[in-house]
Design a protein around this motif. Structure first.
Motif, PDB file in Angstrom:
ATOM      1  N   ASP A  19       0.846  -1.192   0.000  1.00 41.60           N
ATOM      2  CA  ASP A  19       0.000   0.000   0.000  1.00 41.60           C
ATOM      3  C   ASP A  19       0.881   1.242   0.000  1.00 41.60           C
ATOM      4  O   ASP A  19       0.511   2.292  -0.509  1.00 41.60           O
ATOM      5  N   LYS A  20       2.025   1.098   0.607  1.00 42.39           N
ATOM      6  CA  LYS A  20       2.898   2.238   0.828  1.00 42.39           C
ATOM      7  C   LYS A  20       4.319   1.702   0.927  1.00 42.39           C
ATOM      8  O   LYS A  20       4.519   0.565   1.336  1.00 42.39           O
ATOM      9  N   GLY A  21       5.299   2.541   0.557  1.00 36.98           N
ATOM     10  CA  GLY A  21       6.681   2.154   0.723  1.00 36.98           C
ATOM     11  C   GLY A  21       7.292   1.599  -0.555  1.00 36.98           C
ATOM     12  O   GLY A  21       6.628   1.482  -1.585  1.00 36.98           O
ATOM     13  N   GLN A  22       8.566   1.297  -0.464  1.00 35.15           N
ATOM     14  CA  GLN A  22       9.348   0.869  -1.619  1.00 35.15           C
ATOM     15  C   GLN A  22      10.040  -0.445  -1.339  1.00 35.15           C
ATOM     16  O   GLN A  22      10.485  -0.693  -0.228  1.00 35.15           O
ATOM     17  N   ILE A  23      10.134  -1.262  -2.361  1.00 29.47           N
ATOM     18  CA  ILE A  23      10.964  -2.463  -2.267  1.00 29.47           C
ATOM     19  C   ILE A  23      12.007  -2.370  -3.375  1.00 29.47           C
ATOM     20  O   ILE A  23      11.657  -2.258  -4.556  1.00 29.47           O
ATOM     21  N   ASN A  24      13.260  -2.373  -2.995  1.00 25.21           N
ATOM     22  CA  ASN A  24      14.346  -2.324  -3.976  1.00 25.21           C
ATOM     23  C   ASN A  24      15.086  -3.646  -3.971  1.00 25.21           C
ATOM     24  O   ASN A  24      15.372  -4.197  -2.913  1.00 25.21           O
ATOM     25  N   PHE A  25      15.366  -4.130  -5.177  1.00 22.02           N
ATOM     26  CA  PHE A  25      16.119  -5.380  -5.284  1.00 22.02           C
ATOM     27  C   PHE A  25      17.182  -5.212  -6.351  1.00 22.02           C
ATOM     28  O   PHE A  25      16.882  -4.792  -7.472  1.00 22.02           O
ATOM     29  N   ALA A  26      18.411  -5.521  -5.982  1.00 21.67           N
ATOM     30  CA  ALA A  26      19.540  -5.423  -6.909  1.00 21.67           C
ATOM     31  C   ALA A  26      19.554  -4.075  -7.640  1.00 21.67           C
ATOM     32  O   ALA A  26      19.714  -4.016  -8.856  1.00 21.67           O
ATOM     33  N   GLY A  27      19.326  -3.020  -6.866  1.00 18.96           N
ATOM     34  CA  GLY A  27      19.423  -1.686  -7.434  1.00 18.96           C
ATOM     35  C   GLY A  27      18.238  -1.245  -8.259  1.00 18.96           C
ATOM     36  O   GLY A  27      18.318  -0.283  -9.018  1.00 18.96           O
ATOM     37  N   GLN A  28      17.106  -1.933  -8.122  1.00 18.34           N
ATOM     38  CA  GLN A  28      15.934  -1.589  -8.935  1.00 18.34           C
ATOM     39  C   GLN A  28      14.705  -1.583  -8.034  1.00 18.34           C
ATOM     40  O   GLN A  28      14.554  -2.469  -7.192  1.00 18.34           O
ATOM     41  N   GLU A  29      13.840  -0.582  -8.228  1.00 17.69           N
ATOM     42  CA  GLU A  29      12.570  -0.571  -7.481  1.00 17.69           C
ATOM     43  C   GLU A  29      11.651  -1.622  -8.095  1.00 17.69           C
ATOM     44  O   GLU A  29      11.387  -1.598  -9.304  1.00 17.69           O
ATOM     45  N   ILE A  30      11.183  -2.594  -7.298  1.00 15.02           N
ATOM     46  CA  ILE A  30      10.420  -3.702  -7.883  1.00 15.02           C
ATOM     47  C   ILE A  30       8.968  -3.756  -7.428  1.00 15.02           C
ATOM     48  O   ILE A  30       8.243  -4.665  -7.825  1.00 15.02           O
ATOM     49  N   SER A  31       8.512  -2.782  -6.631  1.00 11.26           N
ATOM     50  CA  SER A  31       7.150  -2.869  -6.095  1.00 11.26           C
ATOM     51  C   SER A  31       6.108  -3.092  -7.179  1.00 11.26           C
ATOM     52  O   SER A  31       5.088  -3.726  -6.954  1.00 11.26           O
ATOM     53  N   LEU A  32       6.352  -2.522  -8.387  1.00 12.33           N
ATOM     54  CA  LEU A  32       5.349  -2.625  -9.436  1.00 12.33           C
ATOM     55  C   LEU A  32       5.744  -3.610 -10.544  1.00 12.33           C
ATOM     56  O   LEU A  32       5.034  -3.749 -11.538  1.00 12.33           O
ATOM     57  N   VAL A  33       6.887  -4.289 -10.363  1.00 12.38           N
ATOM     58  CA  VAL A  33       7.279  -5.307 -11.351  1.00 12.38           C
ATOM     59  C   VAL A  33       6.328  -6.498 -11.196  1.00 12.38           C
ATOM     60  O   VAL A  33       6.101  -6.963 -10.081  1.00 12.38           O
ATOM     61  N   PRO A  34       5.727  -7.001 -12.304  1.00 13.18           N
ATOM     62  CA  PRO A  34       4.810  -8.141 -12.171  1.00 13.18           C
ATOM     63  C   PRO A  34       5.493  -9.341 -11.502  1.00 13.18           C
ATOM     64  O   PRO A  34       6.685  -9.578 -11.724  1.00 13.18           O
ATOM     65  N   SER A  35       4.722 -10.049 -10.696  1.00 13.47           N
ATOM     66  CA  SER A  35       5.292 -11.170  -9.934  1.00 13.47           C
ATOM     67  C   SER A  35       6.018 -12.159 -10.843  1.00 13.47           C
ATOM     68  O   SER A  35       7.066 -12.693 -10.490  1.00 13.47           O
ATOM     69  N   ARG A  36       5.481 -12.375 -12.035  1.00 10.64           N
ATOM     70  CA  ARG A  36       6.060 -13.349 -12.969  1.00 10.64           C
ATOM     71  C   ARG A  36       7.484 -12.988 -13.380  1.00 10.64           C
ATOM     72  O   ARG A  36       8.306 -13.851 -13.681  1.00 10.64           O
TER      73      ARG A  36
END
Lengths: 305, 259
Positions: free
Chosen positions: B60-77
């Motif tokens: 709902d809020k906040g950021q998730i970064n993985f390997a230098g990339q924001e992934i919150s909106l990257v499709p799960s697949r």
């Protein structure tokens, strides 16, 4: 070969192709209860092209495959948004729409049906059935086949594993529709006459039964299911009158229970279907059964630590 | 990615369902190569964190970064292809697929492409060989052809870890990998995960077996009621007053009665 056996072989071959057309989406978990609708599209596409323009059979059947495949892909996008029983109803409704459209279409003969020139012999369908069988076995051995079966088991985990669930489902639906279209084209040219009443809901139910009762886990299922359920009524056709004669000679005509005659074929078929669902809900041929029957096993690679 | 930036980083991540706040302002970093444990009482939100990282849920809020990339909106697949692989609390292998087929499914993000979809996965296939080798390294080579539904629980549990590994992940997330395993199986799992870690894979596990957590993970994050209450060395976790309170409930005994 007698006309009777030629007819049986044609129908058997067409039913096998038809069953594979339904099997591919079912293997990915999409029950298709609109089989007759897709088959009608294939049959009428080929039949109309043949009757109107007199094109060769190879062209008309190919046309039927393409038209049905394209329609399959186009309706897959909206239809696959539904799940479970709603998907079943959506496919069923699709078949009814097709039937209604053809019934009220003058160029397609309406309720009169159309005569289809370009007769094909039984062996043409049999050869196609063989090719389709090989194709489906191949398909199920590819990564595409693997993802189809994975989606059947668990869509969400398939997605997390990186499978494009929607694309695979649409492709499965489209390939299945194309095969169904092929079965329709072969039907039109084998029997030289098509009428929309021949592509009714019962046909859709039967072909789905071939697949479900044969088994949806391996490509053997539809082959066994379609063969069994096409040949069984024919076998009963001669067995039942013989049984009746035998019982009549034993007990006379005045028995309390009327001995089964030929009209009992579908009673027996129905009872058998119920028994199958109770005792082998996953179908006649299951994955574990094929594993056990494999005499040749790939030699263990003998990896040591 | 610079040497200092963490492999995975959550910043003020919150998630609620129908008005029930499940995760509240959780932030943490996991450095590349770390072995991190995510612990907490039942219902603390551990699995929700996993689902947020793997994309089952969107924060709902906040950021998730993985390997230098924001992934919150990257499709799960697409996340498994970035190097994020996970297992599930309740085994979610494909029951009708054989063991080796489950592993080959785990390779999906590696195989990719239309051409690979049309390639058979029979005996000589490169993918099948790799899957069998991976199984052999887990001492599962006697099982490749078996259908998963027929196998015992402990074996299926291990296969799920191997399936996650088959995607060659940077971060391996395991949700209670030792649940239901006997002490011998747990010890062999620990050694196996240690080996994976030494090969360079970062590990994040949710686990209730504190023996496994202590012997495997150097760092731990503790959640309670959706909030982070501890983030530090595993060996100090059991002396932390907040953690003791969450588990033993010195002041909140009623709330934690069933935890």
């Amino acid at each position: 070969m007698s006309g009777y056996w030629a007819g049986i072989l044609s129908i058997l071959a067409i039913n096998i192709i038809f069953a594979y057309g339904i099997f591919i989406p079912v293997a990915s978990g999409q029950l298709n209860l609109g089989g007759a609708g897709f088959q009608a599209v294939g049959a009428y596409s080929a039949g109309w092209l043949s009757a109107s323009f007199g094109l060769p059979v190879s062209v008309t059947i190919a046309f039927g495959i393409i038209v049905t495949g394209v329609i399959g892909v186009l309706i897959a996008f909206p239809i696959l948004r539904t799940k479970g029983v709603y998907l079943v109803l959506a496919t069923f409704a699709f078949a009814e729409v097709i039937a209604g459209a053809i019934l009220s279409s003058e160029p397609l003969g309406g309720a009169m049906g159309i005569s289809v020139p370009g007769y094909i012999d039984w062996y043409v369908s049999v050869i196609f059935a063989g090719l389709v069988t090989v194709f489906v076995f191949y398909l199920m051995a590819t990564r595409f086949g693997l993802t189809i079966r994975a989606i059947h088991d668990d869509e969400d985990v398939s997605d997390l594993m990186g499978v494009s669930v929607r694309n695979v489902k649409v492709a499965a639906f489209g390939i299945g529709a194309a095969l169904t279209g092929l079965s329709g084209g072969l039907y039109a040219h084998s029997f030289s006459y098509i009428e929309i009443q021949g592509f009714n809901a019962l046909v859709s139910i039967y072909v789905l039964l071939y697949v479900l009762l044969g088994g949806t886990q391996t490509a053997w299922g539809p082959l066994v299911g379609a063969t069994f359920f096409t040949l069984l009524p024919e076998a009963l056709r001669s067995v039942l009158p013989a049984t009746k004669n035998f019982l009549v000679t034993l007990f006379g005509e005045t028995g309390i229970v009327a001995p089964p005659d030929e009209s009992w074929r579908f009673v027996i078929l129905g009872a058998l279907t119920v028994l199958m669902m109770v005792f082998r809900p996953e179908g006649l041929v299951t994955r574990t059964m094929v594993e056990r029957l494999q005499f040749w096993r790939p030699v263990s690679r003998g990896v040591t630590q | 990615m610079s040497a200092h930036s963490p492999l995975l980083s959550l910043k003020d991540v919150s998630k609620g369902f129908f008005g029930l706040q499940v995760i509240t302002d959780v932030s943490f970093d996991i450095a590349a190569g770390a072995r991190m444990a995510l612990i907490g009482p039942n219902g603390a939100g551990k699995t929700t964190i996993f689902n947020l990282i793997s994309g089952v849920y969107t924060p709902d809020k906040g950021q998730i970064n993985f390997a230098g990339q924001e992934i919150s909106l990257v499709p799960s697949r697409k996340r498994i292809g970035l190097g994020l692989a996970r297992s599930f609390q309740n085994i979610r292998l494909m029951p009708h697929l054989s063991v080796v087929e489950n592993i080959m499914l785990g390779q999906q993000s590696q195989a990719g492409g239309l051409l690979s979809m049309a390639t058979p996965l029979m005996g000589r296939s490169r993918w099948r060989r790799e899957a069998e080798d991976l199984l052999a390294r887990m001492n599962l080579e006697t099982y490749p052809g078996e259908v998963v539904a027929t196998l015992p629980y402990g074996i299926r549990k291990k296969i799920e870890v191997v399936r996650a590994l088959a995607s060659n992940p940077k971060l391996l997330m395991l949700d209670e990998p030792a649940a239901g395993l006997n002490p011998n199986e747990t010890a062999s799992l620990r050694d196996f995960l240690m080996g994976i870690s030494e090969a360079g894979t970062t590990i994040l596990i949710v686990e209730h077996d504190m023996g496994l957590v202590r012997s495997l993970c150097d760092q731990a994050i503790v959640l309670n009621f959706g909030r982070k209450i501890y983030d530090g060395l595993t060996r100090d976790v059991q002396e932390d007053p907040l953690v003791l309170e969450a588990y033993l409930g010195s002041r909140h005994a009623q709330e934690n009665a069933h935890a």
